[in-house]
Design an enzyme around this catalytic site. Structure first.
Site, PDB file in Angstrom:
ATOM      1  N   CYS A   2       0.816  -1.218   0.000  1.00 21.97           N
ATOM      2  CA  CYS A   2       0.000   0.000   0.000  1.00 21.97           C
ATOM      3  C   CYS A   2       0.850   1.268   0.000  1.00 21.97           C
ATOM      4  CB  CYS A   2      -0.859   0.054   1.251  1.00 21.97           C
ATOM      5  SG  CYS A   2      -1.849  -1.398   1.535  1.00 21.97           S
ATOM      6  N   ARG A  27       5.261  -0.044  -5.913  1.00 19.19           N
ATOM      7  CA  ARG A  27       5.247  -0.821  -4.676  1.00 19.19           C
ATOM      8  C   ARG A  27       4.325  -2.034  -4.776  1.00 19.19           C
ATOM      9  NH1 ARG A  27       6.597   2.616  -0.049  1.00 19.19           N
ATOM     10  NH2 ARG A  27       5.085   1.549   1.224  1.00 19.19           N
ATOM     11  N   TRP A  75      -3.075  -2.607  -1.374  1.00 16.16           N
ATOM     12  CA  TRP A  75      -2.689  -3.980  -1.675  1.00 16.16           C
ATOM     13  C   TRP A  75      -3.518  -4.844  -0.741  1.00 16.16           C
ATOM     14  CZ3 TRP A  75       0.622  -8.103   0.325  1.00 16.16           C
ATOM     15  CH2 TRP A  75       1.156  -8.926  -0.668  1.00 16.16           C
ATOM     16  N   ASN A 100      -1.869   2.263   5.842  1.00 13.14           N
ATOM     17  CA  ASN A 100      -0.992   1.137   5.481  1.00 13.14           C
ATOM     18  C   ASN A 100      -0.786   0.305   6.734  1.00 13.14           C
ATOM     19  OD1 ASN A 100      -0.684   2.254   3.013  1.00 13.14           O
ATOM     20  ND2 ASN A 100       1.482   2.763   3.218  1.00 13.14           N
ATOM     21  N   GLY A 101      -0.669  -0.996   6.590  1.00 16.56           N
ATOM     22  CA  GLY A 101      -0.419  -1.854   7.748  1.00 16.56           C
ATOM     23  C   GLY A 101      -1.617  -2.732   8.043  1.00 16.56           C
ATOM     24  N   GLU A 484      18.212 -17.322  -7.343  1.00 14.59           N
ATOM     25  CA  GLU A 484      17.809 -15.971  -7.735  1.00 14.59           C
ATOM     26  C   GLU A 484      17.295 -15.972  -9.185  1.00 14.59           C
ATOM     27  OE1 GLU A 484      17.084 -13.380  -6.273  1.00 14.59           O
ATOM     28  OE2 GLU A 484      17.189 -11.808  -7.779  1.00 14.59           O
ATOM     29  N   LYS A 488      13.552 -14.863 -10.270  1.00 19.22           N
ATOM     30  CA  LYS A 488      13.250 -13.841 -11.293  1.00 19.22           C
ATOM     31  C   LYS A 488      12.250 -14.390 -12.295  1.00 19.22           C
ATOM     32  CE  LYS A 488      14.281 -11.179  -9.637  1.00 19.22           C
ATOM     33  NZ  LYS A 488      14.867 -10.802  -8.407  1.00 19.22           N
ATOM     34  N   GLU A 491       8.766 -14.850 -10.724  1.00 25.03           N
ATOM     35  CA  GLU A 491       8.133 -13.571 -10.366  1.00 25.03           C
ATOM     36  C   GLU A 491       7.493 -12.894 -11.572  1.00 25.03           C
ATOM     37  OE1 GLU A 491      10.452 -11.304  -6.773  1.00 25.03           O
ATOM     38  OE2 GLU A 491      11.586 -11.588  -8.594  1.00 25.03           O
ATOM     39  N   HIS A 507      18.451 -36.792  -6.303  1.00 27.44           N
ATOM     40  CA  HIS A 507      17.682 -37.104  -5.097  1.00 27.44           C
ATOM     41  C   HIS A 507      16.245 -36.617  -5.203  1.00 27.44           C
ATOM     42  CE1 HIS A 507      21.241 -38.563  -3.141  1.00 27.44           C
ATOM     43  NE2 HIS A 507      21.871 -37.427  -3.407  1.00 27.44           N
ATOM     44  N   LYS A 606       6.627  -4.443  -4.084  1.00 27.54           N
ATOM     45  CA  LYS A 606       8.040  -4.082  -4.064  1.00 27.54           C
ATOM     46  C   LYS A 606       8.584  -4.104  -2.651  1.00 27.54           C
ATOM     47  CE  LYS A 606      11.898  -2.642  -5.653  1.00 27.54           C
ATOM     48  NZ  LYS A 606      12.689  -3.733  -6.278  1.00 27.54           N
TER      49      LYS A 606
HETATM   50  C1  G6P Z   1       9.632  -8.213  -1.793  1.00 33.92           C
HETATM   51  C2  G6P Z   1      10.180  -7.785  -3.144  1.00 33.92           C
HETATM   52  C3  G6P Z   1      11.489  -8.497  -3.415  1.00 33.92           C
HETATM   53  C4  G6P Z   1      12.470  -8.256  -2.291  1.00 33.92           C
HETATM   54  C5  G6P Z   1      11.879  -8.624  -0.930  1.00 33.92           C
HETATM   55  C6  G6P Z   1      12.762  -8.136   0.199  1.00 33.92           C
HETATM   56  O1  G6P Z   1       9.267  -9.543  -1.845  1.00 33.92           O
HETATM   57  O2  G6P Z   1       9.251  -8.075  -4.171  1.00 33.92           O
HETATM   58  O3  G6P Z   1      12.042  -8.034  -4.632  1.00 33.92           O
HETATM   59  O4  G6P Z   1      13.624  -9.012  -2.512  1.00 33.92           O
HETATM   60  O5  G6P Z   1      10.613  -7.999  -0.769  1.00 33.92           O
HETATM   61  O6  G6P Z   1      12.792  -6.728   0.169  1.00 33.92           O
HETATM   62  P1  G6P Z   1      13.939  -5.833   0.735  1.00 33.92           P
HETATM   63  O7  G6P Z   1      13.499  -4.425   0.448  1.00 33.92           O
HETATM   64  O8  G6P Z   1      14.013  -6.110   2.216  1.00 33.92           O
HETATM   65  O9  G6P Z   1      15.202  -6.195   0.053  1.00 33.92           O
END
Ligand code: G6P
Length: 611
Positions: A2, A27, A75, A100-101, A484, A488, A491, A507, A606
């Site tokens: 949010c 975000r 959100w 927010n929260g 990673e 990606k 996501e 395994h 984000k």
């Molecule tokens: C969310 C984002 C990720 C990020 C993670 C941790 O899931 O979509 O891209 O890696 O948060 O965020 P930070 O700001 O703590 O690196």
């Protein structure tokens, strides 16, 4: 996650609020809304499920105008992403709120308010808060006092912006657990959950602290701290420019951010290296005394940042001779720990506002068993930075694409600085340090060369676009790189992608391998290469399609079922940074082919500022 924007000004604020919402889109959100107090002191509101553009269209049809207003990107947490659940929420046409929260005791409060005759038109916890404030205002009470009383009744995390039809010159802001800043203008003030929302109107900010509540008018800001004391919080000038968050000529922020990596890596290293040494003052004046006592590292982070931590663990143990543990923050924060003497607690976070990482830091600080806390972070004004003993900033600049790219590689560069600074106090020789520093100096140019692989990777991506599953394999520090790469891909392309240490293939995951399951392997030219080769033969023998990213000096060859992608030669220690980039490009091109919303993938945020 949010986003909040608010304004009290002499001019119409609707455009400012709308631009602020656009700037918060990165975000992640699924509905948006705005409430403005008009000239007749009536609260007018527009809300729309979906993108900010839908809200904008609604505003074109029925504009809102006024000099006091609040707006929000939501959100969904409590209740679906519908128009009705979107913020702002309004109580009896008199009080409006954006939040927010998460309010944990909302159900009990709701029953109480219902018994007092309040009705609810949404499923949100936020509507409970606005009704509570209205209730606490009673007959003719002041908004600020009513908000303050209400806050004492709330359990959970929040950042709020509140306005009231009876007080046309006042904006109330409060925070506990979610970030909120006040933007300082000339004869006008703003609030936002993130400075980037307000950069077109100001570069001067007051950062509210935990438990603060602020009474904001055009000319003044009065802040009370958690104990009710009036406090002065400093006004800070942001270094970010309004255009730093623009896409330029790139089709997506993510692509722009991938291409920015040579520059931001150079910036992250700038002034921190001599020709062959990491400069001792990099971590601040207090760091030396702390570093002398470090015997062990505990890294805690989430998502991509956690992968950076996993890579650093290999570096700490193999290059520095320091034991290192890594754990995701959501687990670490709820688990009792045995803390060895001399443990440095390291958090890694792009935003510095991730709820779980912050909670883990606060837990560690309250227990006081660790030697010290250190944050590796990209946002200077963030809570994580402000609350850690030591800080090393990555200098990636604003990262807008939800899928993290440049923040990750700059985290790796920053972590390597830490590994060296600590390593020289332990097992690392001056020669090793000089070799690593030489590698770091060469890194930006090397990443430039890797980016030239873009067109080849775009072709490769065609083999993935119609697939539903994929496997990523790596060994040693390249195993988290594989993780990673898989993250990606899932996501942004929504293809199921799993990563395995290559030795684990037989395994379990080998059972899944067939012609429909592309297998990606990252295979630099290190000592594990030969072992990886036999793992890969196991895949080929089962008809699997292999995509091997390997050192240009490798003896691998293209063969039926195996596509080789040559990666510029690199020192083993830096391979993790270099091999990350082609996997970012692969995910990007697959997502392009699939036509997904690359910068704002579904269901993701984000910055995850709630648990
Ligand atoms: C969310 C984002 C990720 C990020 C993670 C941790 O899931 O979509 O891209 O890696 O948060 O965020 P930070 O700001 O703590 O690196």
């Amino acid at each position: 996650m949010c986003g909040i924007v608010g304004a009290v000004a002499e001019r119409d604020v609707s455009r400012i609020l709308l631009e602020g919402l656009r700037r918060l889109e990165y975000r992640g959100y699924d509905s948006a809304g705005m409430a403005i107090l008009d000239q007749e002191c009536v609260i007018r509101r527009q809300r729309a499920a979906g993108k900010v553009e839908r809200l904008e269209s609604a505003l074109e049809e029925t504009p809102l105008t006024g000099r006091l207003g609040i707006a929000h990107t939501r959100w969904a947490t409590h209740g679906k992403p519908t128009d009705n659940n979107a913020h702002p929420h309004v109580a009896r046409d008199a009080v409006a709120i954006v939040h927010n929260g998460i309010i944990e005791n909302y159900a009990a409060l709701r029953s109480r308010l219902q018994a007092d005759g309040y009705s609810f038109s949404s499923e949100t916890d936020t509507e409970v808060v606005v009704n509570l404030i209205h209730h606490n205002m009673g007959q003719g009470g002041e908004l600020f006092e009513a908000v303050r009383t209400s806050l004492t009744e709330l359990e959970g995390a929040y950042a709020f912006g509140v306005i009231c039809s009876a007080e046309p010159d006042r904006l109330i802001a409060a925070r506990r657990g979610s970030p909120l800043v006040i933007g300082v203008g000339i004869g006008e003030h703003f609030i936002a959950s993130d400075v980037s929302a307000l950069l077109p109107v100001t570069q001067e900010f007051i950062f509210l602290e935990e438990g603060d509540i602020a009474l904001i008018t055009r000319d003044a800001v009065i802040i009370h701290d958690a104990r009710g004391k009036v406090v002065e919080r400093p006004v800070k000038r942001s270094q970010l420019s309004a255009t730093a968050a623009d896409k330029g000529s790139y089709r997506h922020y993510m692509l722009k951010e991938i291409y920015e990596q040579p520059r931001v890596l150079a910036e992250t290293l700038e002034g921190r290296l001599s020709r062959d040494r990491v400069l001792p003052e990099v971590f601040g004046p207090d760091a030396g005394a702390v570093f002398d006592q470090v015997q062990r590292i505990q890294i805690v982070a989430c998502g991509t940042s956690n992968h950076a931590g996993m890579i650093a663990r290999y570096w700490f143990e193999s290059l520095a001779g320091l034991p290192c543990d890594v754990e995701v923050a959501s687990e670490y924060r709820y688990r009792p720990h045995v803390v060895s003497p001399g443990t440095l607690f390291v958090t890694i976070s792009q935003s510095g506002e991730t709820a779980d990482s912050l909670a883990a830091l606060r837990e560690v600080k309250s227990q006081a068993k660790h030697l010290a806390t250190l944050a590796i972070c990209n946002v200077a004004e963030s809570s994580l930075v402000r609350e850690s003993d030591l800080v090393l900033m990555t200098r990636a600049g604003p990262e807008i694409g939800v899928a993290s790219t440049k923040a990750f590689t700059t985290q790796l560069a920053a972590l390597l600085l830490l590994v060296i600074a600590l390593g020289r106090r332990h097992a690392m020789t001056a020669d090793t340090e000089a070799r690593l520093v030489e590698g770091l100096h060469a890194l930006p140019a090397l990443i430039d060369r890797v980016l030239q692989m873009d067109a080849d990777i775009a072709k490769l991506s065609e083999a993935f676009a119609d697939k539903h599953h994929s496997l990523f394999l790596g060994r040693g520090p390249l195993y988290p790189v594989a993780m990673e790469g898989a993250l990606k891909l899932k996501e942004i392309s929504y293809i199921h992608a799993e990563a395995y240490p290559a030795g684990e293939l037989k395994h379990g995951p080998l059972a899944l391998v067939d012609a429909e399951m592309p297998v990606v392997a990252v295979a630099p030219n290190d000592e594990l290469m030969e072992k990886l080769k036999s793992n890969l033969q196991e895949v080929q023998a089962r008809g699997g399609q292999l995509f091997v990213f390997a050192d240009e000096r490798t003896t691998f060859e293209d063969s039926p079922g195996l596509r080789l992608v040559s990666v510029p030669a690199v020192d083993d220690a830096l391979a993790a940074v270099v091999y990350t980039v082609p996997l970012q490009l692969l995910a990007y091109h697959v997502a392009l082919l699939k036509g997904t919303d690359v910068d704002k993938p579904r269901n993701l945020a984000k910055s995850v500022t709630v648990e």
